[in-house]
Design a protein around this motif. Structure first.
Motif, PDB file in Angstrom:
ATOM      1  N   ARG A  44       0.854  -1.189   0.000  1.00  0.00           N
ATOM      2  CA  ARG A  44       0.000   0.000   0.000  1.00  0.00           C
ATOM      3  C   ARG A  44       0.889   1.239   0.000  1.00  0.00           C
ATOM      4  NH1 ARG A  44      -0.384   2.439   4.975  1.00  0.00           N
ATOM      5  NH2 ARG A  44       0.445   1.270   6.762  1.00  0.00           N
ATOM      6  N   SER A  45       0.372   2.298  -0.565  1.00  0.00           N
ATOM      7  CA  SER A  45       1.101   3.562  -0.557  1.00  0.00           C
ATOM      8  C   SER A  45       1.190   4.075   0.875  1.00  0.00           C
ATOM      9  CB  SER A  45       0.385   4.584  -1.444  1.00  0.00           C
ATOM     10  OG  SER A  45       0.312   4.122  -2.769  1.00  0.00           O
ATOM     11  N   THR A  46       2.328   4.622   1.211  1.00  0.00           N
ATOM     12  CA  THR A  46       2.521   5.165   2.551  1.00  0.00           C
ATOM     13  C   THR A  46       3.619   6.210   2.512  1.00  0.00           C
ATOM     14  OG1 THR A  46       2.986   4.610   4.874  1.00  0.00           O
ATOM     15  CG2 THR A  46       4.210   3.398   3.205  1.00  0.00           C
ATOM     16  N   GLY A  47       3.487   7.230   3.351  1.00  0.00           N
ATOM     17  CA  GLY A  47       4.498   8.274   3.382  1.00  0.00           C
ATOM     18  C   GLY A  47       4.684   8.892   2.011  1.00  0.00           C
ATOM     19  N   PHE A  48       5.944   9.016   1.583  1.00  0.00           N
ATOM     20  CA  PHE A  48       6.217   9.601   0.269  1.00  0.00           C
ATOM     21  C   PHE A  48       6.278   8.545  -0.830  1.00  0.00           C
ATOM     22  CE2 PHE A  48      10.349   8.960   2.358  1.00  0.00           C
ATOM     23  CZ  PHE A  48      11.007   8.160   1.429  1.00  0.00           C
ATOM     24  N   ALA A  49       6.070   7.271  -0.507  1.00  0.00           N
ATOM     25  CA  ALA A  49       6.108   6.196  -1.509  1.00  0.00           C
ATOM     26  C   ALA A  49       4.692   5.898  -1.990  1.00  0.00           C
ATOM     27  CB  ALA A  49       6.743   4.940  -0.926  1.00  0.00           C
ATOM     28  N   ARG A  50       4.448   6.099  -3.275  1.00  0.00           N
ATOM     29  CA  ARG A  50       3.147   5.816  -3.859  1.00  0.00           C
ATOM     30  C   ARG A  50       3.284   4.620  -4.795  1.00  0.00           C
ATOM     31  NH1 ARG A  50       0.196  10.887  -5.945  1.00  0.00           N
ATOM     32  NH2 ARG A  50       1.984  10.988  -7.368  1.00  0.00           N
ATOM     33  N   ILE A  51       2.527   3.578  -4.537  1.00  0.00           N
ATOM     34  CA  ILE A  51       2.633   2.332  -5.280  1.00  0.00           C
ATOM     35  C   ILE A  51       1.778   2.390  -6.543  1.00  0.00           C
ATOM     36  CG2 ILE A  51       2.281  -0.157  -5.191  1.00  0.00           C
ATOM     37  CD1 ILE A  51       4.570   0.917  -3.439  1.00  0.00           C
ATOM     38  N   VAL A  52       2.383   2.040  -7.668  1.00  0.00           N
ATOM     39  CA  VAL A  52       1.690   1.945  -8.954  1.00  0.00           C
ATOM     40  C   VAL A  52       1.831   0.500  -9.425  1.00  0.00           C
ATOM     41  CG1 VAL A  52       1.557   2.778 -11.324  1.00  0.00           C
ATOM     42  CG2 VAL A  52       2.280   4.333  -9.493  1.00  0.00           C
ATOM     43  N   ARG A  53       0.706  -0.169  -9.642  1.00  0.00           N
ATOM     44  CA  ARG A  53       0.739  -1.576 -10.029  1.00  0.00           C
ATOM     45  C   ARG A  53       0.505  -1.733 -11.524  1.00  0.00           C
ATOM     46  NH1 ARG A  53      -1.612  -1.274  -5.073  1.00  0.00           N
ATOM     47  NH2 ARG A  53      -0.734  -2.620  -3.443  1.00  0.00           N
ATOM     48  N   ALA A  54       1.060  -2.810 -12.076  1.00  0.00           N
ATOM     49  CA  ALA A  54       0.898  -3.065 -13.513  1.00  0.00           C
ATOM     50  C   ALA A  54       0.894  -4.553 -13.769  1.00  0.00           C
ATOM     51  CB  ALA A  54       2.019  -2.400 -14.297  1.00  0.00           C
ATOM     52  N   HIS A  55       0.108  -4.977 -14.773  1.00  0.00           N
ATOM     53  CA  HIS A  55       0.102  -6.385 -15.180  1.00  0.00           C
ATOM     54  C   HIS A  55       1.440  -6.761 -15.801  1.00  0.00           C
ATOM     55  CE1 HIS A  55      -4.029  -7.443 -14.311  1.00  0.00           C
ATOM     56  NE2 HIS A  55      -4.463  -6.339 -14.894  1.00  0.00           N
ATOM     57  N   THR A  56       1.943  -5.905 -16.669  1.00  0.00           N
ATOM     58  CA  THR A  56       3.240  -6.134 -17.308  1.00  0.00           C
ATOM     59  C   THR A  56       4.124  -4.922 -17.056  1.00  0.00           C
ATOM     60  OG1 THR A  56       2.423  -5.218 -19.403  1.00  0.00           O
ATOM     61  CG2 THR A  56       2.267  -7.599 -19.098  1.00  0.00           C
ATOM     62  N   LEU A  57       5.381  -5.183 -16.793  1.00  0.00           N
ATOM     63  CA  LEU A  57       6.328  -4.114 -16.491  1.00  0.00           C
ATOM     64  C   LEU A  57       7.256  -3.884 -17.678  1.00  0.00           C
ATOM     65  CD1 LEU A  57       7.369  -5.044 -12.837  1.00  0.00           C
ATOM     66  CD2 LEU A  57       5.665  -3.387 -13.561  1.00  0.00           C
ATOM     67  N   PRO A  58       7.574  -2.627 -17.974  1.00  0.00           N
ATOM     68  CA  PRO A  58       8.545  -2.352 -19.040  1.00  0.00           C
ATOM     69  C   PRO A  58       9.953  -2.653 -18.565  1.00  0.00           C
ATOM     70  CG  PRO A  58       7.935  -0.321 -17.937  1.00  0.00           C
ATOM     71  CD  PRO A  58       7.076  -1.391 -17.319  1.00  0.00           C
ATOM     72  N   ARG A  59      10.873  -2.671 -19.491  1.00  0.00           N
ATOM     73  CA  ARG A  59      12.288  -2.839 -19.129  1.00  0.00           C
ATOM     74  C   ARG A  59      12.815  -1.499 -18.626  1.00  0.00           C
ATOM     75  NH1 ARG A  59      16.315  -6.376 -20.141  1.00  0.00           N
ATOM     76  NH2 ARG A  59      14.922  -7.607 -21.465  1.00  0.00           N
ATOM     77  N   PRO A  60      13.341  -1.449 -17.417  1.00  0.00           N
ATOM     78  CA  PRO A  60      13.786  -0.154 -16.876  1.00  0.00           C
ATOM     79  C   PRO A  60      15.137   0.265 -17.423  1.00  0.00           C
ATOM     80  CG  PRO A  60      14.219  -1.887 -15.287  1.00  0.00           C
ATOM     81  CD  PRO A  60      13.500  -2.544 -16.447  1.00  0.00           C
ATOM     82  N   ALA A  61      15.387   1.558 -17.332  1.00  0.00           N
ATOM     83  CA  ALA A  61      16.725   2.097 -17.589  1.00  0.00           C
ATOM     84  C   ALA A  61      17.385   2.324 -16.243  1.00  0.00           C
ATOM     85  CB  ALA A  61      16.623   3.413 -18.357  1.00  0.00           C
ATOM     86  N   LEU A  62      18.698   2.253 -16.194  1.00  0.00           N
ATOM     87  CA  LEU A  62      19.428   2.492 -14.954  1.00  0.00           C
ATOM     88  C   LEU A  62      19.991   3.906 -14.998  1.00  0.00           C
ATOM     89  CD1 LEU A  62      20.147   0.870 -12.376  1.00  0.00           C
ATOM     90  CD2 LEU A  62      22.399   0.501 -13.389  1.00  0.00           C
ATOM     91  N   LEU A  63      19.387   4.801 -14.206  1.00  0.00           N
ATOM     92  CA  LEU A  63      19.799   6.203 -14.172  1.00  0.00           C
ATOM     93  C   LEU A  63      20.262   6.543 -12.758  1.00  0.00           C
ATOM     94  CD1 LEU A  63      16.872   7.833 -16.211  1.00  0.00           C
ATOM     95  CD2 LEU A  63      19.091   7.028 -17.057  1.00  0.00           C
TER      96      LEU A  63
END
Length: 348
Positions: A138-157
């Motif tokens: 669950r979202s709490t504090g400054f962390a907001r949870i976003v859920r997805a069925h499929t996740l994209p490939r992340p970039a490392l920044l």
């Protein structure tokens, strides 16, 4: 490290990396710090702070933007998992990374992508974290949870897994209410070269955002602008790479028959057609893709070679040269093919 840190089999004073300035309760236990001791150090006036449930900042003062990013990712870790630190000379860990499949998205990700239309990381009240839909968080504090069925490939920044720009824009727009801010963000995403207009539209469609004020109007304008710019690069490719001059923007038909579709360039002597693929999801999605595929297959059966080019591949230092080589190969190969069917070519 604070001198009050207790000695343990894995002492903390040797640690300086940001992922050691921010640690989970499990990591602290592995260093000999119990939950009670961590809680005591987080009391008012103590040397530590609890940033999020089970995530601690191991120094006084406010957390830096980098520490908040890592804390938000650490919060998503299953209790049985902690980030693993690579040893000297080790290569970067393959997916899933040290934070599992979680990645930063939304406005925080756009700040890392160097967007100017979003606030700085330090001024953001929320940091969006993209996780698999199956995670029970669950979202709490400054962390907001976003859920997805499929996740994209992340970039490392800056050492942080970050969602691609188009996906981060869609997640950011979800929480925006000002139409002007939305328009500026969408415009920067495309004009700033962060993503293709069609890619952005696909993400906005997935998030069901195209009905928002100014969103459809803005993306339609960006799609038209993207196509116009891509056509300009096509003209430059033919001119600069000394390709035979094609017929531009024509409609192909069988004699007395219906239209076979429009193409952006056509070399009738070689039976080669070129089409800019600026397909946008909100124009019909899978139905449009199926229709285009059927049309291209029909042209191929008639002996017409179809070269499809997206606006994105026409960018870059060597892009025009590379695409010209593809077209030139198709033109040369026409000499070895059976003659194509006779077609009527009309201006679009």
């Amino acid at each position: 490290m604070n001198p009050d840190t207790p000695l343990s089999p894995r002492p903390l004073y040797h640690l300086s990396d940001v992922r050691h300035r921010v640690m989970t309760a499990r990591q602290l236990r592995e260093h000999g710090v119990t939950g009670a001791e961590a809680g005591e150090r987080c009391r008012s006036g103590g040397p530590w702070r609890r940033l999020l449930p089970g995530v601690y900042l191991l120094h006084t003062g406010p957390a830096t933007s980098e520490e908040r990013l890592h804390a938000a990712l650490m919060y998503t870790l299953p209790r049985a998992q902690v980030p693993r630190q690579p040893g000297p000379g080790a290569t970067r860990e393959p997916d899933p990374g040290p934070y599992g499949h979680a990645m930063i998205t939304g406005a925080a990700a756009l700040a890392l992508h160097r967007f100017t239309a979003v606030p700085s990381l330090l001024s953001l009240e929320r940091i969006d974290v993209l996780v698999p839909r199956t995670r029970r968080l669950r979202s709490t504090g400054f962390a907001r949870i976003v859920r997805a069925h499929t996740l994209p490939r992340p970039a490392l920044l800056t050492g942080v897994p970050v969602a691609p720009a188009a996906r981060a824009v869609a997640d950011a727009v979800t929480h925006m209410t000002d139409a002007g801010e939305v328009r500026r963000l969408l415009t920067e995403a495309v004009r700033g070269g962060h993503c293709e207009a069609s890619e952005l539209v696909r993400e906005l469609t997935r998030a069901r955002l195209l009905g928002r004020p100014r969103v459809t109007e803005t993306v339609d304008a960006l799609l038209a602008e993207s196509r116009s710019a891509a056509e300009g690069r096509l003209y430059a490719m033919v001119r600069e790479q000394a390709l035979p001059a094609p017929l531009w923007n024509v409609d192909l038909r069988l004699p007395g028959g219906p239209s076979l579709g429009c193409v952006d360039a056509f070399w009738p002597d070689h039976a080669v057609a070129l089409e800019l693929d600026t397909r946008a999801a909100h124009d019909g999605s899978d139905a449009l893709w199926s229709e285009q595929s059927r049309r291209h297959e029909h042209l191929e059966r008639l002996g017409i070679t179809v070269v499809r080019v997206t606006p994105g591949v026409l960018r870059g230092r060597y892009a025009l040269e590379e695409q010209a080589a593809v077209v030139r190969t198709a033109l040369v190969a026409s000499a070895d093919r059976e003659p194509a069917a006779y077609l009527v070519v009309l201006p679009r």
